[in-house]
Scaffold this motif. Structure first.
Motif, PDB file in Angstrom:
ATOM      1  N   ASP A 142       0.830  -1.208   0.000  1.00 18.55           N
ATOM      2  CA  ASP A 142       0.000   0.000   0.000  1.00 18.55           C
ATOM      3  C   ASP A 142       0.864   1.257   0.000  1.00 18.55           C
ATOM      4  O   ASP A 142       0.522   2.260  -0.636  1.00 18.55           O
ATOM      5  CB  ASP A 142      -0.938   0.011   1.210  1.00 18.55           C
ATOM      6  CG  ASP A 142      -1.998  -1.080   1.128  1.00 18.55           C
ATOM      7  OD1 ASP A 142      -2.286  -1.563   0.004  1.00 18.55           O
ATOM      8  OD2 ASP A 142      -2.531  -1.469   2.185  1.00 18.55           O
ATOM      9  N   ALA A 143       1.992   1.209   0.701  1.00 19.78           N
ATOM     10  CA  ALA A 143       2.901   2.354   0.735  1.00 19.78           C
ATOM     11  C   ALA A 143       3.473   2.627  -0.658  1.00 19.78           C
ATOM     12  O   ALA A 143       3.581   3.788  -1.072  1.00 19.78           O
ATOM     13  CB  ALA A 143       4.023   2.112   1.742  1.00 19.78           C
ATOM     14  N   PHE A 144       3.820   1.564  -1.388  1.00 14.98           N
ATOM     15  CA  PHE A 144       4.344   1.755  -2.739  1.00 14.98           C
ATOM     16  C   PHE A 144       3.277   2.325  -3.678  1.00 14.98           C
ATOM     17  O   PHE A 144       3.569   3.192  -4.499  1.00 14.98           O
ATOM     18  CB  PHE A 144       4.905   0.451  -3.300  1.00 14.98           C
ATOM     19  CG  PHE A 144       6.180   0.013  -2.628  1.00 14.98           C
ATOM     20  CD1 PHE A 144       7.254   0.869  -2.504  1.00 14.98           C
ATOM     21  CD2 PHE A 144       6.302  -1.260  -2.122  1.00 14.98           C
ATOM     22  CE1 PHE A 144       8.429   0.469  -1.890  1.00 14.98           C
ATOM     23  CE2 PHE A 144       7.474  -1.679  -1.507  1.00 14.98           C
ATOM     24  CZ  PHE A 144       8.538  -0.806  -1.388  1.00 14.98           C
ATOM     25  N   ILE A 145       2.049   1.856  -3.545  1.00 11.02           N
ATOM     26  CA  ILE A 145       0.953   2.393  -4.369  1.00 11.02           C
ATOM     27  C   ILE A 145       0.741   3.865  -4.051  1.00 11.02           C
ATOM     28  O   ILE A 145       0.608   4.700  -4.949  1.00 11.02           O
ATOM     29  CB  ILE A 145      -0.341   1.572  -4.145  1.00 11.02           C
ATOM     30  CG1 ILE A 145      -0.171   0.179  -4.741  1.00 11.02           C
ATOM     31  CG2 ILE A 145      -1.547   2.291  -4.745  1.00 11.02           C
ATOM     32  CD1 ILE A 145      -1.263  -0.812  -4.351  1.00 11.02           C
ATOM     33  N   ALA A 146       0.716   4.210  -2.764  1.00  9.42           N
ATOM     34  CA  ALA A 146       0.526   5.606  -2.354  1.00  9.42           C
ATOM     35  C   ALA A 146       1.674   6.477  -2.871  1.00  9.42           C
ATOM     36  O   ALA A 146       1.448   7.606  -3.316  1.00  9.42           O
ATOM     37  CB  ALA A 146       0.411   5.705  -0.837  1.00  9.42           C
ATOM     38  N   ALA A 147       2.898   5.963  -2.828  1.00  7.99           N
ATOM     39  CA  ALA A 147       4.054   6.722  -3.320  1.00  7.99           C
ATOM     40  C   ALA A 147       3.906   7.013  -4.808  1.00  7.99           C
ATOM     41  O   ALA A 147       4.129   8.144  -5.253  1.00  7.99           O
ATOM     42  CB  ALA A 147       5.339   5.955  -3.048  1.00  7.99           C
ATOM     43  N   ARG A 148       3.526   6.013  -5.577  1.00  5.36           N
ATOM     44  CA  ARG A 148       3.355   6.207  -7.022  1.00  5.36           C
ATOM     45  C   ARG A 148       2.213   7.202  -7.286  1.00  5.36           C
ATOM     46  O   ARG A 148       2.313   8.057  -8.159  1.00  5.36           O
ATOM     47  CB  ARG A 148       3.076   4.859  -7.685  1.00  5.36           C
ATOM     48  CG  ARG A 148       3.176   4.836  -9.163  1.00  5.36           C
ATOM     49  CD  ARG A 148       4.477   5.274  -9.775  1.00  5.36           C
ATOM     50  NE  ARG A 148       5.566   4.341  -9.609  1.00  5.36           N
ATOM     51  CZ  ARG A 148       6.855   4.690  -9.655  1.00  5.36           C
ATOM     52  NH1 ARG A 148       7.194   5.950  -9.864  1.00  5.36           N
ATOM     53  NH2 ARG A 148       7.801   3.811  -9.506  1.00  5.36           N
TER      54      ARG A 148
END
Length: 89
Positions: free
Chosen positions: A54-60
């Motif tokens: 979820d953190a990677f999705i939010a970062a993108r």
């Protein structure tokens, strides 16, 4: 498989998104911040602790409408990279 870059202080261009992973109990959680120019405080994005994916999705998502840049990853003490998250350079 997504490739991420290891965060190294003073080597990340201003404007880059950093995902910092840390231990929360027996789980790994992350939060996001944006690197700022030297002498300024980084911008920490408010939000709850996020699971790594979820953190990677939010970062993108924070980069929508911007030039795509690499996502940088900072691992707190004791946090090991999980290859299931992608590749870390």
């Amino acid at each position: 498989m997504e490739t991420y870059r290891r965060y190294r202080k003073n080597e990340v261009p201003p404007g880059s998104i950093i995902v910092k992973f840390y231990h929360s109990g027996d789980q790994i959680r992350g939060f996001l911040r944006r690197e700022t120019p030297p002498g300024e405080d980084d911008v920490v994005f408010p939000g709850e602790e996020m699971e790594p994916n979820d953190a990677f999705i939010a970062a993108r998502n924070k980069m929508i409408g911007e030039t795509l840049r690499p996502i940088y990853v900072e691992l707190s003490e004791g946090v090991q990279w999980d290859p299931a998250w992608g590749r870390l350079e």
